[in-house]
Design an enzyme around this catalytic site. Structure first.
Site, PDB file in Angstrom:
ATOM      1  N   GLU A  85     -11.381  -0.558  -3.581  1.00 32.25           N
ATOM      2  CA  GLU A  85     -10.649   0.049  -2.464  1.00 32.25           C
ATOM      3  C   GLU A  85      -9.419   0.778  -3.002  1.00 32.25           C
ATOM      4  O   GLU A  85      -9.152   0.791  -4.200  1.00 32.25           O
ATOM      5  CB  GLU A  85     -10.231  -1.022  -1.449  1.00 32.25           C
ATOM      6  CG  GLU A  85      -9.223  -2.037  -1.972  1.00 32.25           C
ATOM      7  CD  GLU A  85      -8.864  -3.103  -0.957  1.00 32.25           C
ATOM      8  OE1 GLU A  85      -9.597  -3.242   0.050  1.00 32.25           O
ATOM      9  OE2 GLU A  85      -7.857  -3.809  -1.166  1.00 32.25           O
TER      10      GLU A  85
ATOM     11  N   ASP B  40       0.830  -1.214   0.000  1.00 29.95           N
ATOM     12  CA  ASP B  40       0.000   0.000   0.000  1.00 29.95           C
ATOM     13  C   ASP B  40       0.861   1.260   0.000  1.00 29.95           C
ATOM     14  O   ASP B  40       0.663   2.169   0.816  1.00 29.95           O
ATOM     15  CB  ASP B  40      -0.930   0.015   1.222  1.00 29.95           C
ATOM     16  CG  ASP B  40      -1.659  -1.292   1.428  1.00 29.95           C
ATOM     17  OD1 ASP B  40      -2.008  -1.933   0.419  1.00 29.95           O
ATOM     18  OD2 ASP B  40      -1.880  -1.680   2.592  1.00 29.95           O
TER      19      ASP B  40
END
Length: 482
Positions: free
Chosen positions: A225, A49
């Protein structure tokens, strides 16, 4: 007199025709606005991420999820590559009990109105899956040494699973986008957007702009997401991640006008296909949860993302620690939309080579023959890794991005893409001396290793190795790296 008058009329007609139809020979290209940049991947092992932010102080700031899910870390360096070896500092550690006590995920760092802000998601020690979004505020010029204060949870419409908040400004308005479970939907998370009253407080009612409904968004889990936004040519493009966090993980994209009301779901158009996916040829699996930054000279957009170097995972992918941070140049199509290409192989990132005298045409392979074309699709057909020459001796070789192990080589003085067979003949034919551009030293020309004086050049759009004798020949043998 009549003959002279006729000649003058004919000369005038020829001149007028030239004005109307343009020159009959190619015109010298300007050096590209976005010259080549190269990096060596991966940037960071065991960092998922990823978020890289380039600040006005000349530093890149890098944060990411650590596999222990227990803290927030920061690095800084004056170059993107420098982040690989930069000192890493822990700026915040999970709570020992209660909220913000588990699953510390997906931090992002931003600088807003003179202060630093880190957005992140966290669970609770009493329920590790009670994931919510939180904000830290940092005071100080350097966020690695700043004083950090917790600003609390970002409150949304529901108290439900929510994560991956990101913030951006479009037309002077600051927004927050994030992923959240809508209790009325049969999925895991959808995408939402809202204006911000301040860096940790939503203004107005959030709008849902995408939910996972397409086949490639719902493999393993039904997921939208990790939103990330980039602006270009009067449009905004929001990428997001879909499906489970294994090899099925991929990027989709939403598009809106930069002048539209971004809180109106009707302003957004979702692409029907993913824009960035697993590529077995380059051994890159499950690329996703990206962010965007810019190159050191500010002239290239850079895609930042994580993936794995293998497909098969034992157990829950969340327990596999080997997602790593990677970067590569983001290109733009003629219509102004981004072209992500494929996740490139580990090692040095590739370049494209545009023609000196046909600026919209790039070196590419088509059915293994090398040529120059415009609007190349797929992008990888026009991307090459410039690696140490197979013949050594200060040479370089150009390796295909989409077909690792295949190189541009000359055969009967024609240039082809072929697999390295390990012979000395192939090594010699696939090796070149990199020279300053014959028509423009800002460009590049490639001289054959085993035929001195012969250069890679295009003729009738096909590539050959020939001896340039004229100005046109030298232009045909000159390229710009992009």
């Amino acid at each position: 007199m009549r003959r002279n008058a006729v000649r003058l009329i004919l000369a005038g007609l020829v001149a007028l025709a030239a004005v109307l139809t343009g020159p009959l020979t190619p015109v010298q290209a300007a050096a590209p606005e976005s010259p080549a940049v190269t990096y060596t991947n991966p940037i960071a092992e065991k960092r998922a991420d990823p978020h890289i932010f380039k600040h006005t102080d000349g530093y890149y700031y890098f944060t990411a999820t650590v596999p222990e899910y227990d803290r927030i870390v920061l690095r800084r360096a004056t170059t993107i590559q420098g982040l690989s070896t930069a000192q890493e500092v822990t700026i915040w550690t999970k709570h020992s009990s209660g909220i913000m006590g588990a699953h510390i995920w997906a931090p992002e760092i931003h600088f807003i109105d003179g202060k630093w802000y880190v957005y992140f998601a966290a669970g609770s020690t009493s329920d590790v899956w009670a994931i919510r979004m939180y904000v830290l505020e940092g005071t100080g010029a350097n966020p690695l040494t700043a004083t950090w204060a917790e600003k609390g949870q970002i409150k949304t419409t529901w108290e439900s699973f929510s994560l991956d908040s990101t913030t951006f400004v479009v037309n002077g308005v600051r927004y927050l986008a994030w992923a959240q479970r809508n209790p009325a939907e049969d999925n895991n998370t959808s995408l939402f957007i809202a204006k911000l009253a301040n860096p940790w407080t939503i203004q107005g009612t959030p709008a849902e702009i995408s939910q996972p409904t397409l086949s490639w968004e719902t493999i393993g889990y039904k997921v939208n997401e990790g939103p990330a936004l980039i602006q270009h040519g009067g449009k905004v493009f929001m990428t997001y991640s879909a499906s489970a966090t294994d090899a099925n993980y991929c990027l989709g994209m939403l598009t809106a006008s930069a002048t539209a009301d971004l809180t109106d779901p009707a302003s957004w158009t979702k692409g029907t296909q993913p824009v960035f996916t697993t590529n077995a040829s380059t051994s890159q699996y499950g690329p996703g949860h990206n962010s965007f930054t810019v190159s050191e000279d500010g002239r290239s957009d850079i895609l930042v993302y994580h993936d794995r170097s293998y497909r098969d995972i034992t157990g829950d992918p969340l327990n596999d620690p080997n997602r790593r941070t990677r970067v590569q140049k983001l290109y733009w199509k003629a219509d102004g939309t981004p072209d992500f290409g494929i996740p490139v192989a580990d090692g040095v990132t590739p370049q494209r080579f545009s023609s000196y005298n046909y600026p919209d045409r790039f070196v590419r392979h088509w059915e293994y023959r090398a040529r120059i074309d415009a609007n190349v699709s797929p992008l990888a057909d026009s991307q090459f890794r410039v690696v140490t020459g197979l013949a050594g001796a200060g040479t370089v070789s150009l390796e295909s991005t989409g077909f690792p192990g295949y190189f541009l080589r000359h055969k009967n003085f024609e240039v082809w893409l072929e697999k390295n067979d390990g012979t000395s003949v192939f090594a010699s034919d696939a090796s070149f001396y990199r020279r300053a551009g014959l028509a423009d030293p800002a460009g590049v020309s490639y001289e054959s290793y085993n035929y001195a004086g012969r250069y890679v050049r295009h003729y009738d759009y096909l590539l050959y190795v020939q001896t340039p004798a004229t100005a046109t020949d030298r232009g045909d043998a000159t390229f710009y790296a992009q």
